[in-house]
Motif scaffolding. Structure first.
Motif, PDB file in Angstrom:
ATOM      1  N   VAL A 119       0.855  -1.195   0.000  1.00 55.65           N
ATOM      2  CA  VAL A 119       0.000   0.000   0.000  1.00 55.65           C
ATOM      3  C   VAL A 119       0.887   1.240   0.000  1.00 55.65           C
ATOM      4  CG1 VAL A 119      -1.644   1.356   1.379  1.00 55.65           C
ATOM      5  CG2 VAL A 119      -2.021  -1.095   1.042  1.00 55.65           C
ATOM      6  N   ASP A 126      -5.688  -9.832   6.858  1.00 56.13           N
ATOM      7  CA  ASP A 126      -4.651  -9.031   6.185  1.00 56.13           C
ATOM      8  C   ASP A 126      -3.908  -8.089   7.145  1.00 56.13           C
ATOM      9  OD1 ASP A 126      -5.591 -10.239   3.887  1.00 56.13           O
ATOM     10  OD2 ASP A 126      -6.537  -8.454   3.063  1.00 56.13           O
ATOM     11  N   ASP A 134     -11.482   0.210  -7.230  1.00 61.31           N
ATOM     12  CA  ASP A 134     -11.614  -0.779  -6.148  1.00 61.31           C
ATOM     13  C   ASP A 134     -10.371  -0.791  -5.256  1.00 61.31           C
ATOM     14  OD1 ASP A 134     -14.090  -1.693  -6.942  1.00 61.31           O
ATOM     15  OD2 ASP A 134     -13.460  -3.778  -7.277  1.00 61.31           O
ATOM     16  N   THR A 135      -9.235  -0.445  -5.824  1.00 60.08           N
ATOM     17  CA  THR A 135      -7.960  -0.628  -5.106  1.00 60.08           C
ATOM     18  C   THR A 135      -7.218   0.680  -4.830  1.00 60.08           C
ATOM     19  OG1 THR A 135      -6.701  -0.924  -7.154  1.00 60.08           O
ATOM     20  CG2 THR A 135      -7.656  -2.924  -6.168  1.00 60.08           C
ATOM     21  N   CYS A 136      -7.838   1.786  -5.215  1.00 58.38           N
ATOM     22  CA  CYS A 136      -7.214   3.102  -5.006  1.00 58.38           C
ATOM     23  C   CYS A 136      -8.212   4.023  -4.335  1.00 58.38           C
ATOM     24  CB  CYS A 136      -6.864   3.781  -6.333  1.00 58.38           C
ATOM     25  SG  CYS A 136      -5.813   2.862  -7.442  1.00 58.38           S
ATOM     26  N   ARG A 137      -7.724   5.053  -3.674  1.00 57.78           N
ATOM     27  CA  ARG A 137      -8.607   6.149  -3.271  1.00 57.78           C
ATOM     28  C   ARG A 137      -8.335   7.321  -4.203  1.00 57.78           C
ATOM     29  NH1 ARG A 137      -7.945   4.230   2.290  1.00 57.78           N
ATOM     30  NH2 ARG A 137     -10.016   3.600   2.970  1.00 57.78           N
ATOM     31  N   TYR A 171       0.963  -5.413   3.881  1.00 61.19           N
ATOM     32  CA  TYR A 171      -0.042  -6.205   4.594  1.00 61.19           C
ATOM     33  C   TYR A 171       0.106  -7.653   4.142  1.00 61.19           C
ATOM     34  CZ  TYR A 171      -2.192  -1.758   5.815  1.00 61.19           C
ATOM     35  OH  TYR A 171      -2.417  -0.503   6.311  1.00 61.19           O
ATOM     36  N   ARG A 183       0.792   5.478   0.156  1.00 64.58           N
ATOM     37  CA  ARG A 183      -0.107   6.548   0.604  1.00 64.58           C
ATOM     38  C   ARG A 183       0.521   7.922   0.413  1.00 64.58           C
ATOM     39  NH1 ARG A 183      -3.937   4.362   4.116  1.00 64.58           N
ATOM     40  NH2 ARG A 183      -3.485   2.277   4.892  1.00 64.58           N
ATOM     41  N   ASP A 232      -4.327   7.084  -1.948  1.00 65.52           N
ATOM     42  CA  ASP A 232      -3.563   5.869  -1.638  1.00 65.52           C
ATOM     43  C   ASP A 232      -3.986   4.767  -2.594  1.00 65.52           C
ATOM     44  OD1 ASP A 232      -6.005   4.847  -0.653  1.00 65.52           O
ATOM     45  OD2 ASP A 232      -5.553   5.466   1.388  1.00 65.52           O
ATOM     46  N   PHE A 233      -3.227   3.688  -2.612  1.00 60.00           N
ATOM     47  CA  PHE A 233      -3.574   2.550  -3.475  1.00 60.00           C
ATOM     48  C   PHE A 233      -2.826   1.308  -3.032  1.00 60.00           C
ATOM     49  CE2 PHE A 233       0.382   2.635  -5.969  1.00 60.00           C
ATOM     50  CZ  PHE A 233       0.792   3.947  -5.831  1.00 60.00           C
ATOM     51  N   ALA A 288      -5.751   8.552   5.008  1.00 59.38           N
ATOM     52  CA  ALA A 288      -7.145   8.093   4.876  1.00 59.38           C
ATOM     53  C   ALA A 288      -7.266   6.702   5.479  1.00 59.38           C
ATOM     54  CB  ALA A 288      -7.571   8.065   3.401  1.00 59.38           C
ATOM     55  N   GLY A 289      -8.512   6.259   5.625  1.00 62.88           N
ATOM     56  CA  GLY A 289      -8.800   4.875   6.007  1.00 62.88           C
ATOM     57  C   GLY A 289      -8.067   4.394   7.242  1.00 62.88           C
ATOM     58  N   SER A 290      -7.469   3.206   7.129  1.00 54.87           N
ATOM     59  CA  SER A 290      -6.864   2.562   8.305  1.00 54.87           C
ATOM     60  C   SER A 290      -5.679   3.351   8.862  1.00 54.87           C
ATOM     61  CB  SER A 290      -6.442   1.126   7.973  1.00 54.87           C
ATOM     62  OG  SER A 290      -5.350   1.116   7.086  1.00 54.87           O
ATOM     63  N   LEU A 291      -4.999   4.108   8.007  1.00 54.19           N
ATOM     64  CA  LEU A 291      -3.845   4.886   8.502  1.00 54.19           C
ATOM     65  C   LEU A 291      -4.307   5.972   9.470  1.00 54.19           C
ATOM     66  CD1 LEU A 291      -0.774   5.482   8.413  1.00 54.19           C
ATOM     67  CD2 LEU A 291      -1.254   7.127   6.604  1.00 54.19           C
TER      68      LEU A 291
HETATM   69  N1  UDP Z   1      -6.956  -1.703  -0.345  1.00 56.29           N
HETATM   70  C1  UDP Z   1      -7.268  -2.711  -1.246  1.00 56.29           C
HETATM   71  N2  UDP Z   1      -7.526  -3.970  -0.778  1.00 56.29           N
HETATM   72  C2  UDP Z   1      -7.478  -4.292   0.541  1.00 56.29           C
HETATM   73  C3  UDP Z   1      -7.175  -3.267   1.455  1.00 56.29           C
HETATM   74  C4  UDP Z   1      -6.915  -1.990   0.990  1.00 56.29           C
HETATM   75  O1  UDP Z   1      -7.292  -2.477  -2.447  1.00 56.29           O
HETATM   76  O2  UDP Z   1      -7.710  -5.461   0.887  1.00 56.29           O
HETATM   77  C5  UDP Z   1      -6.657  -0.344  -0.813  1.00 56.29           C
HETATM   78  C6  UDP Z   1      -7.772   0.639  -0.466  1.00 56.29           C
HETATM   79  O3  UDP Z   1      -8.697   0.755  -1.524  1.00 56.29           O
HETATM   80  C7  UDP Z   1      -7.002   1.918  -0.281  1.00 56.29           C
HETATM   81  C8  UDP Z   1      -5.622   1.482   0.209  1.00 56.29           C
HETATM   82  O4  UDP Z   1      -5.502   0.114  -0.164  1.00 56.29           O
HETATM   83  O5  UDP Z   1      -6.841   2.570  -1.527  1.00 56.29           O
HETATM   84  C9  UDP Z   1      -5.414   1.634   1.699  1.00 56.29           C
HETATM   85  O6  UDP Z   1      -6.472   1.023   2.395  1.00 56.29           O
HETATM   86  P1  UDP Z   1      -6.579   1.080   3.984  1.00 56.29           P
HETATM   87  O7  UDP Z   1      -5.417   0.367   4.580  1.00 56.29           O
HETATM   88  O8  UDP Z   1      -6.785   2.477   4.396  1.00 56.29           O
HETATM   89  O9  UDP Z   1      -7.798   0.161   4.326  1.00 56.29           O
HETATM   90  P2  UDP Z   1      -9.345   0.446   4.360  1.00 56.29           P
HETATM   91  O10 UDP Z   1      -9.553   1.672   5.171  1.00 56.29           O
HETATM   92  O11 UDP Z   1      -9.724   0.591   2.921  1.00 56.29           O
HETATM   93  O12 UDP Z   1      -9.893  -0.806   4.988  1.00 56.29           O
END
Ligand code: UDP
Length: 239
Positions: free
Chosen positions: A92, A129, A197-200, A121, A94, A175-176, A98-101
């Motif tokens: 990942v 994960d 699906d895999t990026c913000r 991860y 960034r 992020d992606f 955003a998100g988990s961070l």
């Molecule tokens: N992401 C993904 N697949 C996963 C987990 C995350 O494509 O199984 C991407 C998600 O779309 C984002 C970036 O990785 O662009 C970071 O995600 P984050 O760790 O913030 O997790 P989230 O909050 O999406 O659960």
């Protein structure tokens, strides 16, 4: 090329064998999941859009010297790719918090990072994960130290290329997530997909979310967000 049989079904894609051992067909579905499969749904037309966007990005990256698994787009939902052994690390990258961070380090969503942050991860649904570091990766024998260096280098280069491209289209690349694999020749290539699906993706002016967070967070207008990203990237919102 004939689709032989389905050899793997993931959350958003199916993989089919072909009559060539070193090639497989990826089929993009409209299915969407979030929170490790706990939330399930459909985003109409997503498969077609992600196939198109991901192939567009992979071609752009190839032009700039990044090796990818892509061979060619076959039709609206199917692409021929090199068969790879996926490295079980989700990489990942960034640029903006955003998100988990945001939850992990207590900084609010939207804060621009001074420099890109790279995370790993462990790709294991049963474990949810978990976040890991380079020591875990070596001990778990997911990749060697030198392979990891190569992956890092590719990931930072990919970030630079995508960011530059999207900046011009008034999209913030927040992020992606990337996945890499080994080809039959032992070469490391970019695999999986790069899509909403895999990026913000945020609109640079309004900060509107144009990615899977609309589905994860029940923000509505999910389909139109994917179409808008298609339009920003390839210049038209319809296929
Ligand atoms: N992401 C993904 N697949 C996963 C987990 C995350 O494509 O199984 C991407 C998600 O779309 C984002 C970036 O990785 O662009 C970071 O995600 P984050 O760790 O913030 O997790 P989230 O909050 O999406 O659960």
């Amino acid at each position: 090329m004939v689709k032989r049989k389905m050899i793997y079904e993931g959350k958003a894609k199916q993989i089919f064998s072909t009559d060539q051992d070193d090639q497989v067909i990826v089929h993009f579905k409209d299915d969407a999941t979030a929170f490790n499969g706990q939330k399930k749904g459909q985003i109409t037309g997503k498969g077609k859009i992600n196939n198109k966007i991901s192939n567009f990005f992979f071609e752009l990256l190839e032009e700039k010297g990044i090796k990818t698994h892509l061979i060619k787009e076959l039709n609206e939902r199917d692409s021929m790719v090199k068969k790879v052994d996926i490295i079980l690390v989700e990489v990942v990258m960034r640029n903006i918090v955003a998100g988990s961070l945001s939850k992990r380090i207590g900084i609010e969503e939207g804060v621009v990072l001074d420099k890109p942050v790279l995370e790993y991860y462990y790709k294991d649904d049963n474990l949810g994960d978990p976040l890991i570091n380079n020591f875990h990766i070596e001990v778990l024998e997911l990749a060697t130290g030198s392979d990891l260096e190569k992956i890092n280098e590719m990931a930072f280069k990919i970030n630079k290329i995508l960011k530059e491209f999207l900046d011009k289209r008034e999209i913030d690349l927040v992020d992606f997530k990337l996945e890499f694999g080994y080809t039959g020749d032992g070469e490391i290539v970019l695999a999986d997909e790069i899509s909403p699906d895999t990026c913000r993706f945020w609109d640079s002016n309004t900060k509107e979310k144009l990615d899977k967070d609309r589905f994860r967070r029940d923000l509505g207008d999910v389909e139109s967000a994917y179409k808008e990203m298609l339009k920003r990237i390839i210049g038209k919102g319809e296929l």
